[in-house]
Design a protein around this motif. Structure first.
Motif, short mmCIF file in Angstrom:
data_model
loop_
_atom_site.label_atom_id
_atom_site.label_comp_id
_atom_site.label_asym_id
_atom_site.label_seq_id
_atom_site.Cartn_x
_atom_site.Cartn_y
_atom_site.Cartn_z
N VAL A 30 -10.14 37.81 -2.77
CA VAL A 30 -10.70 36.48 -2.58
C VAL A 30 -9.57 35.47 -2.63
CG1 VAL A 30 -12.24 34.73 -3.55
CG2 VAL A 30 -12.91 37.16 -3.58
N ILE A 31 -9.45 34.67 -1.59
CA ILE A 31 -8.28 33.79 -1.47
C ILE A 31 -8.54 32.37 -1.97
CG2 ILE A 31 -7.36 35.12 0.45
CD1 ILE A 31 -8.36 32.86 2.32
N SER A 32 -9.73 32.14 -2.53
CA SER A 32 -10.08 30.76 -2.89
C SER A 32 -9.15 30.16 -3.93
CB SER A 32 -11.53 30.71 -3.38
OG SER A 32 -11.71 31.54 -4.51
N THR A 33 -8.50 31.00 -4.74
CA THR A 33 -7.61 30.46 -5.77
C THR A 33 -6.15 30.49 -5.37
OG1 THR A 33 -7.41 32.61 -6.85
CG2 THR A 33 -9.21 31.18 -7.59
N TYR A 34 -5.87 31.01 -4.19
CA TYR A 34 -4.48 31.10 -3.74
C TYR A 34 -4.08 29.85 -2.97
CZ TYR A 34 -5.14 36.12 -4.59
OH TYR A 34 -5.42 37.34 -5.15
N ILE A 35 -2.80 29.56 -2.99
CA ILE A 35 -2.27 28.57 -2.06
C ILE A 35 -2.08 29.27 -0.73
CG2 ILE A 35 -0.35 27.07 -1.49
CD1 ILE A 35 0.09 26.66 -4.47
N MET A 36 -2.74 28.74 0.28
CA MET A 36 -2.67 29.30 1.62
C MET A 36 -1.83 28.37 2.49
SD MET A 36 -4.39 32.05 1.31
CE MET A 36 -4.48 32.55 3.04
N ARG A 37 -1.00 28.96 3.32
CA ARG A 37 -0.08 28.17 4.14
C ARG A 37 -0.12 28.64 5.59
NH1 ARG A 37 2.66 29.59 -0.59
NH2 ARG A 37 3.27 27.81 -1.90
N TRP A 38 0.15 27.72 6.47
CA TRP A 38 0.38 28.03 7.88
C TRP A 38 1.85 27.76 8.18
CZ3 TRP A 38 -2.83 30.37 11.25
CH2 TRP A 38 -4.21 30.38 10.95
N TYR A 39 2.44 28.69 8.91
CA TYR A 39 3.80 28.56 9.39
C TYR A 39 3.78 28.77 10.90
CZ TYR A 39 5.74 29.01 4.66
OH TYR A 39 6.07 28.81 3.34
#
Length: 113
Positions: free
Chosen positions: A28-37
């Motif tokens: 589950v990615i809700s607690t992660y910092i997600m980035r676009w590069y």
């Protein structure tokens, strides 16, 4: 482990819009910092936008690109508008987790006139 799959890339004319999505599985990615590069042809990969408790965007895309998260679907999106030829690149999704960074395979965006 986190598996990330980007989608939504394609061909678009200058001034057009695209919406990129990053679907996550394995965690589950809700607690992660997600980035676009993004990685333009012949250039190095550079940061575009991030979402954690808030959002941030590179100056070059501010006001045109918007990063968002859908926790119910375990996805992150990048809404891109007013696209320019210099936005042509492979766009990558990144998850910053306690175990390290995970990357998708990327999705190609080509802005042509």
């Amino acid at each position: 482990q986190v598996q990330l799959v980007e989608s939504g890339g394609g061909l678009v004319q200058p001034g057009g819009s695209l919406r990129l999505s990053c679907a996550a599985s394995g965690s589950v990615i809700s607690t992660y910092i997600m980035r676009w590069y993004r990685e333009p042809p012949g250039q190095s990969r550079g940061w575009v936008a991030s979402i954690g408790s808030g959002t941030s965007h590179a100056d070059s895309v501010k006001g045109r690109f918007t990063v968002s998260r859908n926790s119910a679907k375990n996805t992150v999106s990048l809404q891109m508008s007013s696209l320019k030829p210099e936005n042509t690149a492979v766009y990558y999704c990144n998850a910053g987790t306690p175990a390290g960074d995970y990357w998708g395979e990327g999705t190609q965006v080509i802005v042509y006139s």
